[in-house]
Design a protein around this motif. Structure first.
Motif, PDB file in Angstrom:
ATOM      1  N   ASP A 171       0.660  -1.205  -0.065  1.00 14.96           N
ATOM      2  CA  ASP A 171      -0.070  -0.048   0.098  1.00 14.96           C
ATOM      3  C   ASP A 171       0.835   1.198  -0.185  1.00 14.96           C
ATOM      4  O   ASP A 171       0.572   2.193  -0.645  1.00 14.96           O
ATOM      5  N   GLN A 172       1.960   1.219   0.855  1.00 17.93           N
ATOM      6  CA  GLN A 172       2.825   2.275   0.712  1.00 17.93           C
ATOM      7  C   GLN A 172       3.309   2.748  -0.573  1.00 17.93           C
ATOM      8  O   GLN A 172       3.786   3.674  -0.909  1.00 17.93           O
TER       9      GLN A 172
ATOM     10  N   ALA B 222       1.146   4.004  -3.067  1.00 15.31           N
ATOM     11  CA  ALA B 222       0.951   5.395  -2.936  1.00 15.31           C
ATOM     12  C   ALA B 222       1.855   6.514  -3.699  1.00 15.31           C
ATOM     13  O   ALA B 222       1.487   7.695  -3.658  1.00 15.31           O
ATOM     14  N   THR B 223       2.870   6.044  -3.965  1.00 17.54           N
ATOM     15  CA  THR B 223       3.888   6.629  -4.586  1.00 17.54           C
ATOM     16  C   THR B 223       3.659   6.956  -6.021  1.00 17.54           C
ATOM     17  O   THR B 223       4.037   7.930  -6.647  1.00 17.54           O
TER      18      THR B 223
END
Length: 218
Positions: free
Chosen positions: A181-182, A185-186
């Protein structure tokens, strides 16, 4: 149809067949009134699926690949060895292609349907729930992938690994999901969010399998 199968598969039920139909593994014809019509070919297809689950311990994704091979006139991938089809790397059957990690739509199953489809009993089902391996949604239904989780847990239980031993897998999976998820997000990389998710998860699983394999060879 059920009577033709019950001698060999006493636990087969209409709900299990409906679940396999919802997964796209069997597609009986329908009458104008909505009744299912099972041809001899459909019964044999169900017999193949049930045998693969019982004797080969194949998850549904592997059965789907094997059926696709048969539908295209190729030999039965597990006829000789009982191992997964060639599309799953023989060197490490845990590795998954990105395509197999795509969501399976909105198919949901109840607890009884999950137990019937996976072959687990109520005590194992309850234990998997209590240790977070199986999670129902707000309506009490489970995602289709829960069947694969239950089948894997059943196989591990046969080797002495109880649900309480499997809790680290849930924790590790949640951490990997958080990491993915991180990364998503980019907004780096090409393709849709679903495609990027599948590619990243595929690489994560490959890394995990390689690390475990390296550790076991020391």
């Amino acid at each position: 149809m059920l009577e033709q199968l019950r001698d060999e598969f006493p636990d087969v039920t209409s709900s299990k067949v409906r679940f396999l139909e919802a997964q796209g593994l069997v597609a009986p014809e329908r009458t104008p009134a909505g009744y299912r019509l099972f041809r001899d070919e459909d019964v044999e297809r169900l017999r193949y699926i049930l045998t693969a689950q019982r004797d080969r311990f194949w998850p549904l994704k592997v059965i789907r690949e094997a059926l696709d091979a048969l539908d295209h006139g190729r030999p039965d991938p597990g006829a000789e060895s009982g191992q997964p089809p060639p599309s799953t790397p023989v060197s490490d059957p845990a590795l998954l292609r990105a395509a197999t990690l795509s969501p399976r739509g909105r198919v949901r199953v109840t607890g009884p349907e999950l137990r019937q489809a996976s072959g687990i009993d109520k005590p194992l089902f309850s234990a998997l729930e209590s240790f977070g391996l199986l999670r129902a949604d707000a309506t009490g239904h489970f995602a289709a992938e829960a069947v694969d989780i239950a089948v894997a847990a059943k196989r591990l239980a046969e080797h002495g690994l109880e649900p309480r031993h499997l809790r680290p897998f849930r924790t590790a999976a949640d951490r990997e999901i958080g990491l993915v998820d991180q990364v998503l997000a980019t907004r780096r990389g090409n393709g849709s969010r679903e495609e990027r998710t599948a590619e990243i998860l595929s690489a994560c699983i490959a890394l995990h399998a390689a690390l475990v394999r390296t550790g076991l060879t020391r």
